[in-house]
Design a protein around this motif. Structure first.
Motif, mmCIF file in Angstrom:
data_model
loop_
_atom_site.group_PDB
_atom_site.id
_atom_site.type_symbol
_atom_site.label_atom_id
_atom_site.label_comp_id
_atom_site.label_asym_id
_atom_site.label_seq_id
_atom_site.Cartn_x
_atom_site.Cartn_y
_atom_site.Cartn_z
ATOM 1 N N ARG A 87 0.816 -1.218 0.000
ATOM 2 C CA ARG A 87 0.000 0.000 0.000
ATOM 3 C C ARG A 87 0.852 1.272 0.000
ATOM 4 O O ARG A 87 0.343 2.346 -0.318
ATOM 5 N N SER A 88 2.126 1.144 0.380
ATOM 6 C CA SER A 88 3.023 2.300 0.367
ATOM 7 C C SER A 88 4.109 2.169 -0.699
ATOM 8 O O SER A 88 4.948 3.060 -0.819
ATOM 9 N N TRP A 89 4.110 1.106 -1.458
ATOM 10 C CA TRP A 89 5.146 0.831 -2.453
ATOM 11 C C TRP A 89 4.785 1.574 -3.734
ATOM 12 O O TRP A 89 3.709 1.364 -4.302
ATOM 13 N N SER A 90 5.657 2.422 -4.223
ATOM 14 C CA SER A 90 5.294 3.365 -5.283
ATOM 15 C C SER A 90 4.755 2.687 -6.537
ATOM 16 O O SER A 90 3.742 3.126 -7.103
ATOM 17 N N HIS A 91 5.399 1.620 -7.009
ATOM 18 C CA HIS A 91 4.912 1.035 -8.264
ATOM 19 C C HIS A 91 3.602 0.274 -8.066
ATOM 20 O O HIS A 91 2.812 0.154 -9.005
ATOM 21 N N PHE A 92 3.326 -0.216 -6.862
ATOM 22 C CA PHE A 92 2.013 -0.797 -6.604
ATOM 23 C C PHE A 92 0.947 0.293 -6.607
ATOM 24 O O PHE A 92 -0.146 0.101 -7.150
ATOM 25 N N ARG A 93 1.252 1.435 -6.032
ATOM 26 C CA ARG A 93 0.304 2.547 -6.018
ATOM 27 C C ARG A 93 0.032 3.033 -7.445
ATOM 28 O O ARG A 93 -1.121 3.336 -7.803
#
Length: 391
Positions: A156-162
């Motif tokens: 939820r805080s990982w840039s590419h997942f966001r």
């Protein structure tokens, strides 16, 4: 993780209203942290916390195994920390702003609710619940208090997942009707239990409310694979991926689950080491496959849409467009540049200071754990269940 339940602990778990932290933080003022459950996962969390760049100090450490407590004290941020076997002694310290909880799953809700009632903000490792029934207690414990609770789902805080979630929700893939998830690990070679000094472990306290049983190194070290303490791959691994799927697809629970599993290799476990599972959501399906004696391909997700497919792992994501020649694919690619646990810890610390909602709120954590529990319910019911169970 380290106290046999008594009347006080049950009252706390029942949702006593907490006093919110009212301390105002200076720009560079250190957050005062309590550590509860000081095993391998906690050390990974503390390394990420140190990498976050947010100043903090470890005030108190609790674990039922003495060497775990002492190992935390070797960190520069913990040289003055007090050590305890009873986690409540950590919570009794009024100078502590927040606690990090990385105990076995069967202690999560009990300790988290006690921490909230003591006025502490909480970082709670996933899965946040050990049973379906615990979800309501944790939701009440958080939302009846004014405390911050960050669930340990770092995607939820990982840039590419966001960024991936933004693409999916923005319609870049067209209509998504299938999400494939997978995770393969090798416990034969990568997760071999190390002997411990039993004289320094309070096994009875570690068991907590679980049935009494003799000490067993496999159970102590690989507790995730025994039903009294964990939920196997469904709550350890799948919980991460189903959280991403539910987040991206704006759905929070399946209506039906199928699960085939068996102990083909790890005969000493209770939870299956090989799994095929499928979940029905409104308008789309999620599938999961994995085994614990093969690590090739590791873990990831695929969102299959009518216009494009997005593939994502913790290393990065790629988007493949329908109708585009293979030489031109992928049409989009992003690599991970910072471990998501670091940004997740940074987000938690910032929320402790600002009182803003964290990236992984309690509702998301409960929903992700619930999907894994429903999968396990299907497994125990012969391979299939509707949800709610009486539907």
């Amino acid at each position: 993780m380290n106290v046999t339940p008594n009347r006080r602990s049950f009252l706390i778990a029942g949702g006593l209203t907490a006093l919110a932290s009212t301390r105002a933080f200076g720009a560079n003022e250190k957050i005062r942290i309590g550590v509860i459950g000081a095993g391998g996962r906690m050390h990974a969390l503390l390394s990420s916390a140190e990498a976050s760049g947010v100043p903090f100090e470890i005030v108190s450490v609790s674990d039922v195994y003495a060497p775990n407590r002492e190992q935390v004290k070797t960190r520069p941020s913990a040289t003055a920390a007090t050590t305890h076997m009873d986690f409540r002694e950590v919570l009794d310290d009024k100078s502590i702003d927040a606690v990090l909880i990385a105990t076995p799953d069967h202690w999560h809700v009990r300790i988290a609710c006690a921490a909230l009632a003591a006025g502490k903000d909480v970082y709670l490792e996933k899965p946040v619940t050990h049973t379906l029934e615990e979800g309501a207690a944790l939701l009440k414990g958080v939302r009846s208090s004014k405390q911050i609770l960050q669930c340990g789902m770092q995607q939820r805080s990982w840039s590419h997942f966001r960024n991936a979630v933004a693409l999916i929700q923005g319609g870049a893939l067209g209509r998504v009707t299938q999400v494939r998830t997978y995770w393969w690990q090798n416990y034969d070679t990568n997760w071999v239990p190390k002997p411990i000094d039993e004289s320094q472990l309070d096994w009875k306290q570690w068991l907590g409310g679980a049935p009494d049983q003799p000490f067993n190194l496999e159970t102590y070290s690989r507790w995730r694979w025994f039903w009294n303490f964990g939920g196997g791959a469904m709550t350890d691994l799948f919980a991460h991926w189903i959280d991403v799927a539910q987040w991206a697809m704006k759905a929070d629970e399946p209506s039906m689950a199928f699960m085939l599993g068996d102990n083909y290799v790890m005969k000493q476990w209770q939870c299956p080491d090989t799994i095929q599972a499928a979940f029905r959501y409104p308008g789309f399906d999620v599938v999961y496959e994995g085994m614990m004696s093969s690590s090739i391909d590791d873990g990831g997700l695929e969102f299959r849409g009518t216009q494009a497919t997005l593939k994502i792992t913790r290393s990065g994501m790629t988007v493949w467009h329908e109708g585009v020649k293979s030489a031109q694919n992928p049409v989009m690619k992003e690599d991970s540049f910072e471990d998501g646990t670091t940004t997740h810890m940074r987000n938690f610390f910032e929320c402790v200071k600002t009182r803003k909602e964290p990236n992984a709120p309690v509702e998301a954590g409960v929903a992700a754990a619930r999907a894994g529990h429903i999968g396990n319910l299907a497994y125990h019911k012969g391979g299939h269940t509707a949800w709610p169970a009486n539907a």
